[in-house]
Scaffold this active site. Structure first.
Site, PDB file in Angstrom:
ATOM      1  N   HIS B 142      -1.966-125.296 -92.402  1.00  0.00           N
ATOM      2  CA  HIS B 142      -1.126-126.140 -91.553  1.00  0.00           C
ATOM      3  C   HIS B 142      -1.268-127.580 -92.072  1.00  0.00           C
ATOM      4  O   HIS B 142      -2.308-127.948 -92.596  1.00  0.00           O
ATOM      5  CB  HIS B 142      -1.673-126.018 -90.130  1.00  0.00           C
ATOM      6  CG  HIS B 142      -0.861-126.677 -89.055  1.00  0.00           C
ATOM      7  ND1 HIS B 142      -0.854-128.036 -88.864  1.00  0.00           N
ATOM      8  CD2 HIS B 142      -0.058-126.152 -88.097  1.00  0.00           C
ATOM      9  CE1 HIS B 142      -0.074-128.325 -87.824  1.00  0.00           C
ATOM     10  NE2 HIS B 142       0.430-127.203 -87.344  1.00  0.00           N
ATOM     11  N   ASP B 219     -10.363-124.080 -89.460  1.00  0.00           N
ATOM     12  CA  ASP B 219      -9.335-124.475 -88.502  1.00  0.00           C
ATOM     13  C   ASP B 219      -9.092-123.251 -87.618  1.00  0.00           C
ATOM     14  O   ASP B 219      -8.464-122.283 -88.037  1.00  0.00           O
ATOM     15  CB  ASP B 219      -8.074-124.886 -89.265  1.00  0.00           C
ATOM     16  CG  ASP B 219      -6.858-125.053 -88.351  1.00  0.00           C
ATOM     17  OD1 ASP B 219      -6.983-124.800 -87.135  1.00  0.00           O
ATOM     18  OD2 ASP B 219      -5.791-125.420 -88.859  1.00  0.00           O
ATOM     19  N   LYS B 245      -3.570-123.914 -77.219  1.00  0.00           N
ATOM     20  CA  LYS B 245      -3.220-122.629 -77.824  1.00  0.00           C
ATOM     21  C   LYS B 245      -4.097-121.510 -77.260  1.00  0.00           C
ATOM     22  O   LYS B 245      -3.980-120.356 -77.664  1.00  0.00           O
ATOM     23  CB  LYS B 245      -3.367-122.699 -79.339  1.00  0.00           C
ATOM     24  CG  LYS B 245      -2.402-123.709 -79.976  1.00  0.00           C
ATOM     25  CD  LYS B 245      -2.411-123.590 -81.473  1.00  0.00           C
ATOM     26  CE  LYS B 245      -1.857-124.801 -82.174  1.00  0.00           C
ATOM     27  NZ  LYS B 245      -0.421-125.001 -82.046  1.00  0.00           N
ATOM     28  N   CYS B 383       5.017-126.568 -89.610  1.00  0.00           N
ATOM     29  CA  CYS B 383       4.029-127.514 -90.148  1.00  0.00           C
ATOM     30  C   CYS B 383       3.269-126.892 -91.311  1.00  0.00           C
ATOM     31  O   CYS B 383       2.058-127.113 -91.464  1.00  0.00           O
ATOM     32  CB  CYS B 383       3.065-128.006 -89.074  1.00  0.00           C
ATOM     33  SG  CYS B 383       3.890-128.914 -87.770  1.00  0.00           S
TER      34      CYS B 383
END
Lengths: 162, 425
Positions: B142, B219, B245, B383
């Site tokens: 991302h 991540d 999320k 993204c």
């Protein structure tokens, strides 16, 4: 007719599949690239602008059906116009897609651009419909790039919720 | 049939229905936002990889904080401040337990993954990365795990190296081995790809880096909502999460870091709460975790994250995962049956993310038509522009499923995609 078939009407679909004035213009003296960084759409608008008249115009790039068809019809409708008339048309077009101009009751020069009236039911697509117009405007102003981020929110004031 | 027999027949394990006892209707009832209509049609929310929805218990907890406890933390001696502080630090302890960190001070609250990765870039990168050093990321990252490292490399004269992936969307680990060297100062990769769904083999990636003495940042934006995370078992040096999320409000998030790194790192932002003493000549910094939490944080959001963790721990997460895998299998089968659809991201190990393109139709138009049918998906580059470049597409459409989605919703989604093909194909 549903809002969806009003948006994706036959004229828009036809221009998307067979865009007019598509490709580079070798005689251009004004070139601007417009981008929508949110979705990646990008168009380059080439102008041959002489004696205050858009003598020729072409575009290239890629984007969704709305943005591509709009670019195609934009080139057709401003070709041969002077700067003031092209800007006036952009203003009317922009107000129409924002839902701020009723193309049936208010006098205007929109003509076949009225096929984009359905965009007003899809506020998030206003930027798609107006990208190539903003880019044409940037080229007329002698700017080389423009981006949807610079256009402001592109929503009608009536659509800003509390 | 055994796995080996299935593979011999050319079947992936995803083609067999997965038995689950998941009671989706009971779980759905916990999420009030799902009970609404869009354009007169029931909302089908399939944009969970962008933001997942929030259960009533999380809404209630945030609301209770605002009604009964709202005040500033860590500085007031009064009653409300003590209650707010205790709820805020209580949420930190819940995070610790959730990811099995050794100590709660290893869990730093941030606004989300982007801020978390930037914290590590400033705190670790600007201190330990120098000219000629290298940072390894992957091709599927991302932008939030690309851009901070690019900024650092530009500032320091360091070099960004990229682990390539294949056309299924799996990282090429042999290439990764070739990139690791004595100049490598950090490996930063995602747990689960937001644009492809790929679940990366973290243990393998981490152990190979550690053999070279290189720390690893994960991540975890998409990892934490779908999989059980045990940071000690993974042995990662940093694991970053976004609350929004994982069924919590926006503005909540966590940087897990091993204390040995966090203690040696520079602070991130300067300001209140992160200091021990301040004079005009010199400031000394607070200990962990306050050193990294300058200013008043998003207290209500982080307390909400704590409540979301309680909610998740009250579910059978293994069963939830099996259910999501079955939704993915079912949706993949149905969507693949449409002739002009091409799936983007076909890794063997995938989370419930289904990205696709329709021949001759731009994803934005797909998004508009699906929205008209009440189906929320994401259309765009997610993204992850380098991923789009790899697959030579300007953008994709992406449906991402959570454990509250149903097979009936998958059917509505697939019918809407068929309608796109009819209208624009």
């Amino acid at each position: 007719m549903s809002a969806l078939t009003e948006l994706y009407n036959e004229q828009i679909k036809e221009h998307e599949k067979k865009p007019r004035n598509f490709g580079k213009l070798e005689t251009a003296n004004r070139v601007a690239e417009g981008r929508n960084p949110v979705c990646g759409d990008h168009f380059t608008v080439y102008l041959q602008y002489e004696d205050d008249v858009i003598k020729d115009i072409r575009f290239e790039g890629e984007g969704c059906a709305i943005s591509k068809a709009s670019a195609s019809m934009m080139t057709r409708s401003v070709k041969g116009k002077n700067k003031a008339d092209a800007e006036q048309l952009f203003s009317e077009f922009h107000q129409m897609v924002l839902g701020e101009l009723d193309e049936e009751t208010t006098p205007n020069q929109l003509g076949y651009l009225k096929v984009f009236a359905g965009v007003r039911n899809f506020p998030v697509r206003v930027k798609c419909a107006s990208l190539s117009w903003h880019t044409m405007h940037a080229a007329l102003e002698g700017e080389e790039t423009t981006s949807t981020e610079d256009f402001g929110p592109d929503i009608a004031s009536s659509q800003i919720s509390a | 049939m055994t796995m080996a027999e299935m593979l011999a027949l050319g079947m992936s394990k995803n083609e067999q229905p997965i038995e689950t006892s998941w009671d989706v209707e009971r779980v759905r009832a916990d999420f009030p936002v799902l009970r609404q209509t869009v354009n007169g049609k029931p909302l089908v929310y399939l944009d969970n990889a962008a933001s997942s929805q929030v259960p009533q218990v999380v809404i209630d907890r945030g609301s209770r904080y605002l009604q009964e406890e709202h005040s500033n933390i860590h500085r007031g001696v009064h009653y409300l401040s003590q209650r707010a502080t205790s709820a805020y630090d209580g949420a930190r302890e819940k995070v610790r337990r959730f990811i099995n960190a050794r100590e709660s001070k290893e869990c730093i609250f941030v606004r989300g993954c982007t801020e978390g990765i930037n914290l590590v870039m400033h705190g670790y990168g600007r201190k330990f990365v120098g000219e000629g050093d290298e940072i390894i990321i992957s091709e599927m990252e991302h932008h939030s795990n690309i851009v901070p490292w690019q900024m650092l490399c530009e500032e320091k004269g360091a070099r960004l190296r990229v682990i390539p992936m294949d056309d299924a969307g799996e990282l090429l680990l042999d290439e990764y081995d070739a990139l690791l060297n004595e100049r490598t100062k950090l490996v930063a990769v995602m747990h689960i790809s937001n644009s492809l769904g790929t679940i990366n083999p973290l243990k393998e990636i981490i152990s190979r880096a550690h053999k070279m003495g290189v720390p690893v940042l994960i991540d975890g934006a998409q990892g934490a909502p779908h999989l059980k995370v045990d940071v000690q078992d993974l042995d990662c040096d940093f694991y970053i999460m976004s609350g929004h999320k994982m069924f919590a409000p926006t503005g909540s998030g966590v940087v897990y870091g091993k204390a040995e790194w966090l203690e040696r790192m520079n602070p991130f932002m300067g300001g209140g709460d992160m200091i021990r003493t301040v004079t005009f000549e010199k400031t000394t910094y607070a200990g962990l975790p306050n050193k990294f939490e300058a200013g008043t944080p998003a207290i209500a959001a982080q307390i909400g994250l704590g409540a979301a963790i309680d909610y998740l721990e009250g579910l059978d997460r293994e069963e939830a995962h099996r259910y999501e895998q079955e939704l993915l299998r079912y949706a993949t089968e149905k969507l693949s049956a449409i002739e002009s659809v091409r799936l983007i991201g076909t890794a063997r190990e995938k989370a419930s993310v289904l990205a696709f393109v329709i021949e001759g139709v731009h994803p934005h138009d797909v998004g508009t038509i699906l929205d008209y049918e009440g189906v929320a998906i994401r259309a765009g580059h997610h993204c992850a522009q380098p991923v789009m470049q790899h697959f030579k597409v300007p953008a994709t459409s992406r449906a991402s499923f959570a454990f509250y989605n149903t097979k009936e919703e998958v059917d509505i989604f697939v019918r809407a995609v068929e309608q796109v093909v009819e209208v624009l194909g």
